[in-house]
Design a protein around this motif. Structure first.
Motif, PDB file in Angstrom:
ATOM      1  N   CYS A  72       0.849  -1.193   0.000  1.00 13.70           N
ATOM      2  CA  CYS A  72       0.000   0.000   0.000  1.00 13.70           C
ATOM      3  C   CYS A  72       0.883   1.241   0.000  1.00 13.70           C
ATOM      4  O   CYS A  72       1.532   1.540   1.014  1.00 13.70           O
ATOM      5  CB  CYS A  72      -0.908  -0.002   1.229  1.00 13.70           C
ATOM      6  SG  CYS A  72      -1.873   1.503   1.432  1.00 13.70           S
ATOM      7  N   ARG A 130       0.130   4.271   0.314  1.00 16.38           N
ATOM      8  CA  ARG A 130      -0.279   5.202   1.372  1.00 16.38           C
ATOM      9  C   ARG A 130       0.306   4.769   2.721  1.00 16.38           C
ATOM     10  O   ARG A 130       0.773   5.614   3.498  1.00 16.38           O
ATOM     11  CB  ARG A 130      -1.807   5.270   1.446  1.00 16.38           C
ATOM     12  CG  ARG A 130      -2.337   6.276   2.475  1.00 16.38           C
ATOM     13  CD  ARG A 130      -3.849   6.370   2.397  1.00 16.38           C
ATOM     14  NE  ARG A 130      -4.426   7.180   3.460  1.00 16.38           N
ATOM     15  CZ  ARG A 130      -4.586   8.495   3.388  1.00 16.38           C
ATOM     16  NH1 ARG A 130      -4.193   9.156   2.292  1.00 16.38           N
ATOM     17  NH2 ARG A 130      -5.130   9.160   4.388  1.00 16.38           N
ATOM     18  N   LEU A 161       0.883  12.626   0.303  1.00 20.86           N
ATOM     19  CA  LEU A 161       0.355  11.346   0.748  1.00 20.86           C
ATOM     20  C   LEU A 161      -0.612  10.785  -0.293  1.00 20.86           C
ATOM     21  O   LEU A 161      -1.578  11.455  -0.671  1.00 20.86           O
ATOM     22  CB  LEU A 161      -0.378  11.532   2.076  1.00 20.86           C
ATOM     23  CG  LEU A 161      -0.741  10.290   2.882  1.00 20.86           C
ATOM     24  CD1 LEU A 161       0.522   9.612   3.396  1.00 20.86           C
ATOM     25  CD2 LEU A 161      -1.655  10.661   4.040  1.00 20.86           C
ATOM     26  N   PRO A 162      -0.356   9.561  -0.806  1.00 18.72           N
ATOM     27  CA  PRO A 162      -1.291   8.965  -1.775  1.00 18.72           C
ATOM     28  C   PRO A 162      -2.689   8.831  -1.185  1.00 18.72           C
ATOM     29  O   PRO A 162      -2.850   8.688   0.026  1.00 18.72           O
ATOM     30  CB  PRO A 162      -0.670   7.580  -2.052  1.00 18.72           C
ATOM     31  CG  PRO A 162       0.780   7.747  -1.724  1.00 18.72           C
ATOM     32  CD  PRO A 162       0.817   8.707  -0.569  1.00 18.72           C
ATOM     33  N   LYS A 163      -3.698   8.889  -2.035  1.00 25.63           N
ATOM     34  CA  LYS A 163      -5.080   8.807  -1.580  1.00 25.63           C
ATOM     35  C   LYS A 163      -5.373   7.423  -0.992  1.00 25.63           C
ATOM     36  O   LYS A 163      -4.810   6.421  -1.408  1.00 25.63           O
ATOM     37  CB  LYS A 163      -6.034   9.089  -2.739  1.00 25.63           C
ATOM     38  CG  LYS A 163      -5.987  10.537  -3.232  1.00 25.63           C
ATOM     39  CD  LYS A 163      -7.003  10.756  -4.347  1.00 25.63           C
ATOM     40  CE  LYS A 163      -6.979  12.199  -4.827  1.00 25.63           C
ATOM     41  NZ  LYS A 163      -7.958  12.430  -5.924  1.00 25.63           N
ATOM     42  N   ALA A 164      -6.299   7.416  -0.040  1.00 30.84           N
ATOM     43  CA  ALA A 164      -6.703   6.152   0.572  1.00 30.84           C
ATOM     44  C   ALA A 164      -7.537   5.341  -0.413  1.00 30.84           C
ATOM     45  O   ALA A 164      -8.352   5.885  -1.149  1.00 30.84           O
ATOM     46  CB  ALA A 164      -7.505   6.419   1.838  1.00 30.84           C
ATOM     47  N   CYS A 173      -4.831   6.154   9.049  1.00 32.97           N
ATOM     48  CA  CYS A 173      -5.025   6.292   7.606  1.00 32.97           C
ATOM     49  C   CYS A 173      -6.436   6.752   7.250  1.00 32.97           C
ATOM     50  O   CYS A 173      -6.619   7.645   6.426  1.00 32.97           O
ATOM     51  CB  CYS A 173      -4.738   4.950   6.928  1.00 32.97           C
ATOM     52  SG  CYS A 173      -5.037   4.930   5.153  1.00 32.97           S
TER      53      CYS A 173
END
Length: 223
Positions: free
Chosen positions: A19, A21, A182-185, A200
């Protein structure tokens, strides 16, 4: 080629594959939380990561906690174990100041659970092999993953496709790190097992807790 200031932790490549994120929360925002799975993993590596431990089993010598790095990948880290297997020639082999002759390195990575449905463990092992190759100018075609839950070792072929995936993953890690974004959830079924789920996706978790609370208490009032 990456500079020393640009180097990232090799162990993070597995987190990134699992992941992006989660990886960014740990390696960019310095967030961390423990759960049962992370604790079990730490206990396993506590027994494995002993840099002063040298195990000799027949002709095979096991070295623990070797410091490795690759400027091509921009990664550095510490291995769980590298087995040295005797070789009759110097081709793709190294020497060791404590042991005579030539030895072929064989990286072994220890994992708490069992084989994963993706290649996150294989990529981490491949990154270790590629670091050793760059450091010693050799080729390492194989390594192994040991899974504690099933007590089984799996031999992994460090193929060209696995190497390409490792290079691609390392580049993506550097790209995300440079942006600091930060990458999207992206909520998946495995998120419930992540120790960072409350950090998260706090809104999602809070909503679920509130929903459960209302259902329980409204039911009690009605009845």
């Amino acid at each position: 080629m990456y500079t020393e200031d640009e180097m990232l932790m090799l162990s993070g490549i597995q987190h990134f594959m699992f992941c992006p994120r989660q990886w960014a929360l740990i390696h960019i925002e310095q967030q961390w939380a423990e759960n049962k799975l992370t604790t079990e993993g730490q206990l396993l590596h506590k027994n494995v990561d002993n840099p002063f431990y040298r195990q000799k089993n027949g002709d095979v010598i096991t070295l623990r906690s070797l410091h490795i790095a690759s400027k091509q990948l921009g990664l550095y880290g510490i291995t769980d174990a590298v087995e040295l297997k005797p070789s009759d020639t110097s081709e793709d082999a190294i020497t060791h100041n404590r042991y005579k002759g030539y030895w072929k390195p064989y990286p072994v990575e220890y994992k708490r659970g069992r084989h994963k449905p993706d290649e996150r463990d294989e990529v981490q092992l491949a990154a270790q092999a590629m670091c050793l190759e760059e450091m010693y100018g050799i080729n390492i075609p194989y390594g192994a993953l040991y899974y504690e839950e099933v007590k089984r070792r799996e031999t992994i072929f460090i193929s060209e496709s696995l190497r390409a995936l490792t290079v691609q993953c390392a580049k993506q890690m550097h790209d995300v790190f440079k942006t600091g974004v930060l990458p999207k959830a992206n909520k998946q079924h495995h998120c419930k097992n992540c120790s960072l789920v409350n950090i998260c996706m706090p809104e999602t978790n809070d909503c679920a807790q509130v929903s459960t609370y209302l259902k329980k208490n409204l039911y009690e009032v009605i009845t």
